[in-house]
Design a protein around this motif. Sequence first.
Motif, PDB file in Angstrom:
ATOM      1  N   GLY A 152       0.779  -1.231   0.000  1.00 62.17           N
ATOM      2  CA  GLY A 152       0.000   0.000   0.000  1.00 62.17           C
ATOM      3  C   GLY A 152       0.806   1.274   0.000  1.00 62.17           C
ATOM      4  O   GLY A 152       0.251   2.359   0.226  1.00 62.17           O
ATOM      5  N   THR A 153       2.113   1.173  -0.267  1.00 64.81           N
ATOM      6  CA  THR A 153       2.953   2.367  -0.306  1.00 64.81           C
ATOM      7  C   THR A 153       2.787   3.085  -1.649  1.00 64.81           C
ATOM      8  O   THR A 153       2.207   2.555  -2.604  1.00 64.81           O
ATOM      9  CB  THR A 153       4.432   2.003  -0.106  1.00 64.81           C
ATOM     10  OG1 THR A 153       4.808   1.011  -1.083  1.00 64.81           O
ATOM     11  CG2 THR A 153       4.659   1.439   1.288  1.00 64.81           C
ATOM     12  N   LEU A 154       3.318   4.297  -1.730  1.00 64.79           N
ATOM     13  CA  LEU A 154       3.328   5.043  -2.979  1.00 64.79           C
ATOM     14  C   LEU A 154       4.511   4.570  -3.821  1.00 64.79           C
ATOM     15  O   LEU A 154       5.622   4.425  -3.315  1.00 64.79           O
ATOM     16  CB  LEU A 154       3.458   6.542  -2.695  1.00 64.79           C
ATOM     17  CG  LEU A 154       2.463   7.135  -1.691  1.00 64.79           C
ATOM     18  CD1 LEU A 154       2.698   8.633  -1.526  1.00 64.79           C
ATOM     19  CD2 LEU A 154       1.028   6.853  -2.098  1.00 64.79           C
ATOM     20  N   ALA A 155       4.268   4.299  -5.100  1.00 63.74           N
ATOM     21  CA  ALA A 155       5.303   3.744  -5.975  1.00 63.74           C
ATOM     22  C   ALA A 155       6.079   4.852  -6.665  1.00 63.74           C
ATOM     23  O   ALA A 155       5.487   5.770  -7.252  1.00 63.74           O
ATOM     24  CB  ALA A 155       4.669   2.830  -7.019  1.00 63.74           C
ATOM     25  N   ILE A 156       7.412   4.758  -6.604  1.00 64.94           N
ATOM     26  CA  ILE A 156       8.283   5.781  -7.181  1.00 64.94           C
ATOM     27  C   ILE A 156       9.150   5.179  -8.281  1.00 64.94           C
ATOM     28  O   ILE A 156       9.516   3.995  -8.222  1.00 64.94           O
ATOM     29  CB  ILE A 156       9.174   6.412  -6.080  1.00 64.94           C
ATOM     30  CG1 ILE A 156       9.870   7.673  -6.590  1.00 64.94           C
ATOM     31  CG2 ILE A 156      10.191   5.406  -5.541  1.00 64.94           C
ATOM     32  CD1 ILE A 156      10.542   8.476  -5.495  1.00 64.94           C
ATOM     33  N   LYS A 157       9.496   5.990  -9.276  1.00 57.96           N
ATOM     34  CA  LYS A 157      10.355   5.557 -10.383  1.00 57.96           C
ATOM     35  C   LYS A 157      11.823   5.783 -10.016  1.00 57.96           C
ATOM     36  O   LYS A 157      12.523   6.590 -10.612  1.00 57.96           O
ATOM     37  CB  LYS A 157       9.987   6.317 -11.656  1.00 57.96           C
ATOM     38  CG  LYS A 157       8.648   5.941 -12.237  1.00 57.96           C
ATOM     39  CD  LYS A 157       8.213   6.915 -13.320  1.00 57.96           C
ATOM     40  CE  LYS A 157       9.225   7.045 -14.441  1.00 57.96           C
ATOM     41  NZ  LYS A 157       8.746   7.988 -15.500  1.00 57.96           N
ATOM     42  N   GLN A 158      12.258   5.095  -8.990  1.00 54.55           N
ATOM     43  CA  GLN A 158      13.646   5.175  -8.546  1.00 54.55           C
ATOM     44  C   GLN A 158      13.873   4.067  -7.521  1.00 54.55           C
ATOM     45  O   GLN A 158      12.935   3.613  -6.854  1.00 54.55           O
ATOM     46  CB  GLN A 158      13.948   6.536  -7.921  1.00 54.55           C
ATOM     47  CG  GLN A 158      15.360   6.759  -7.409  1.00 54.55           C
ATOM     48  CD  GLN A 158      16.423   6.490  -8.446  1.00 54.55           C
ATOM     49  OE1 GLN A 158      16.914   5.358  -8.557  1.00 54.55           O
ATOM     50  NE2 GLN A 158      16.784   7.506  -9.233  1.00 54.55           N
ATOM     51  N   ASP A 159      15.128   3.628  -7.401  1.00 54.05           N
ATOM     52  CA  ASP A 159      15.491   2.643  -6.380  1.00 54.05           C
ATOM     53  C   ASP A 159      15.644   3.380  -5.054  1.00 54.05           C
ATOM     54  O   ASP A 159      16.744   3.543  -4.530  1.00 54.05           O
ATOM     55  CB  ASP A 159      16.785   1.934  -6.768  1.00 54.05           C
ATOM     56  CG  ASP A 159      17.225   0.905  -5.732  1.00 54.05           C
ATOM     57  OD1 ASP A 159      16.371   0.473  -4.932  1.00 54.05           O
ATOM     58  OD2 ASP A 159      18.423   0.569  -5.718  1.00 54.05           O
TER      59      ASP A 159
END
Length: 231
Positions: A152-159
């Motif tokens: 349920g976390t927010l997905a980011i385009k980065q490691d």
Amino acid sequence: MIDIRLAADRGHANFGWLDSKHTFSFGSYHDPKYMGYSALRVINDDEIEPGAGFGTHGHKDMEIISFVTQGVIAHKDSMGNVINMPTGEFQLMSAGTGVTHSEYNASQSEPLHLLQIWIVPNSKGGTPSYQQKNFGEHQGLTQIVTPTGENGTLAIKQDARLNQVRLAPGTSIRVDIDKQRHIYLHLVDGTLDVNQQRLHPGDGAQVTQLDTLLLANNSKVPSVALMFDLP
């Protein structure tokens, strides 16, 4: 190693309606020693007067996180989102190929206080997207942002990962970290001892080459911090 970035040493811009402190170089504030930290590019600590705000403006190829610590944001963007975001909410906007948005203090009488955070994505382009969520006030570490959007976390385009740290007075937690990663802590409220080095509101700590952090609240008020785990 822990390198403390004191709140008083940050860049500062005051436009009357906006009082902003810059952890890293931003706008007219430039310091070659503080151009960002790993993929973390911006932490702006913004106070916005009632009814005022940022008019419509654009972003491209940036992951933009907002965290409201006081008041309510009125947000509108080119993706069709028209929302009010209250205290405690996190917002993640992936600008991708390009997005425009505006942010205003939704109140005509109360101030707005928020953190604006930019993280450089690991790939350019892509369809812009918007995410928003309140993760509550759970004690200890709460995952807010992850590369996969797990649990349920927010997905980011980065490691990269972002955790919310909340500690009641007289409590502490031990956090295991990867020595090869870059950790950044930003204190929002209260005080926080990081391996016995004290942070006050607005202070930050760059952590490298350590495998354990002891985070302790030795004060009489709650501590709130953000912890970034970066490549």
